[in-house]
Design a protein around this motif. Structure first.
Motif, short mmCIF file in Angstrom:
data_model
loop_
_atom_site.label_atom_id
_atom_site.label_comp_id
_atom_site.label_asym_id
_atom_site.label_seq_id
_atom_site.Cartn_x
_atom_site.Cartn_y
_atom_site.Cartn_z
N GLN A 72 0.85 -1.18 0.00
CA GLN A 72 0.00 0.00 0.00
C GLN A 72 0.88 1.23 0.00
OE1 GLN A 72 -2.95 0.20 3.11
NE2 GLN A 72 -4.12 1.74 2.00
N GLY A 73 0.87 1.93 -1.14
CA GLY A 73 1.64 3.15 -1.25
C GLY A 73 0.94 4.34 -0.65
N PRO A 74 1.63 5.44 -0.43
CA PRO A 74 1.01 6.63 0.16
C PRO A 74 -0.16 7.14 -0.67
CG PRO A 74 3.20 7.12 -0.72
CD PRO A 74 3.05 5.65 -0.77
N GLY A 75 -1.30 7.23 -0.04
CA GLY A 75 -2.50 7.72 -0.72
C GLY A 75 -3.11 6.73 -1.69
N LYS A 76 -2.68 5.48 -1.64
CA LYS A 76 -3.19 4.48 -2.57
C LYS A 76 -3.87 3.35 -1.82
CE LYS A 76 0.58 5.22 -5.89
NZ LYS A 76 1.69 4.56 -6.63
N GLN A 77 -4.67 2.59 -2.56
CA GLN A 77 -5.26 1.40 -1.98
C GLN A 77 -4.26 0.25 -1.99
OE1 GLN A 77 -8.93 0.65 -4.15
NE2 GLN A 77 -10.09 1.89 -2.70
N PRO A 129 10.95 4.49 -7.57
CA PRO A 129 10.26 5.29 -6.54
C PRO A 129 8.80 4.89 -6.36
CG PRO A 129 11.68 6.69 -7.85
CD PRO A 129 11.70 5.34 -8.51
N GLU A 130 8.15 4.47 -7.43
CA GLU A 130 6.74 4.07 -7.32
C GLU A 130 6.55 2.75 -6.59
OE1 GLU A 130 8.41 4.96 -10.09
OE2 GLU A 130 7.73 3.80 -11.85
N ASP A 131 7.64 2.06 -6.25
CA ASP A 131 7.54 0.86 -5.43
C ASP A 131 7.47 1.20 -3.95
OD1 ASP A 131 9.91 -0.70 -7.63
OD2 ASP A 131 7.74 -1.03 -7.58
N THR A 132 7.63 2.46 -3.60
CA THR A 132 7.54 2.89 -2.21
C THR A 132 6.18 2.54 -1.64
OG1 THR A 132 9.14 4.68 -2.49
CG2 THR A 132 7.56 4.88 -0.68
N ALA A 133 6.18 1.80 -0.53
CA ALA A 133 4.92 1.33 0.05
C ALA A 133 5.21 0.59 1.34
CB ALA A 133 4.18 0.42 -0.92
#
Length: 121
Positions: free
Chosen positions: A39-44, A87-91
Motif C-alpha cells: 500500500q503506497g502513500p495515498g493508494k489502496q 520510486p513508485e515501489d515505495t509502500a
C-alpha cells in the motif's frame, strides 16, 4: 495463535535491491498460498505476488521481471526479492498466508504487520 512477522524493509536508491522476509509461526497445521501486498502513500492496497504450496508463482504486471517470490523448504517463510526498485515501489509491504491453524484446524487468511520500503530517486 498465528503470527506473520515481516522483516527486510528500509530505504534504498532507485535501481537498488531489497529482500523482504515473512515468517509464519504458531499452531499451524498447513500453509497453502503465501503472498505479498503493498500500500503506497495515498493508494489502496494492491496485490504484488503469490506463491502456492506447490511452488507456482504469479506476479502483478507492475513488478513482473523485477520481483521474485519464494519460500523456504519448510514452507513457513516467504521471501520477496525486489530488484531494480523504482520510486513508485515505495509502500508498506505486507505478507499474507492462507493456512490451517488452531485447535479447530480452521482455514483462514492471516496478515503480517507490514514493513516500510522507501525508494528514493
Amino acid at each position: 495463535q498465528v503470527q506473520l512477522v515481516e522483516s527486510g524493509g528500509g530505504v534504498v536508491q532507485a535501481g537498488g535491491s531489497l529482500r523482504l522476509s515473512c515468517a509464519a509461526s504458531g499452531r499451524i497445521y498447513s500453509i497453502n498460498d503465501m503472498g505479498w501486498y503493498r500500500q503506497g502513500p495515498g493508494k489502496q492496497r494492491e496485490w504484488v505476488a503469490t506463491i502456492t504450496n506447490g511452488g507456482s508463482t504469479n506476479y502483478a504486471d507492475a513488478v513482473k521481471g523485477r520481483f521474485t517470490i519464494s519460500r523456504d523448504n519448510a514452507k513457513t517463510t516467504v521471501y520477496l526479492q525486489m530488484n531494480t526498485l523504482k520510486p513508485e515501489d515505495t509502500a508498506v509491504y505486507s505478507c499474507n498466508a492462507l493456512l490451517v491453524a488452531g485447535i479447530t484446524q480452521r482455514l483462514g487468511t492471516y496478515w503480517g504487520q507490514g514493513t516500510q520500503v522507501t525508494v528514493s530517486s
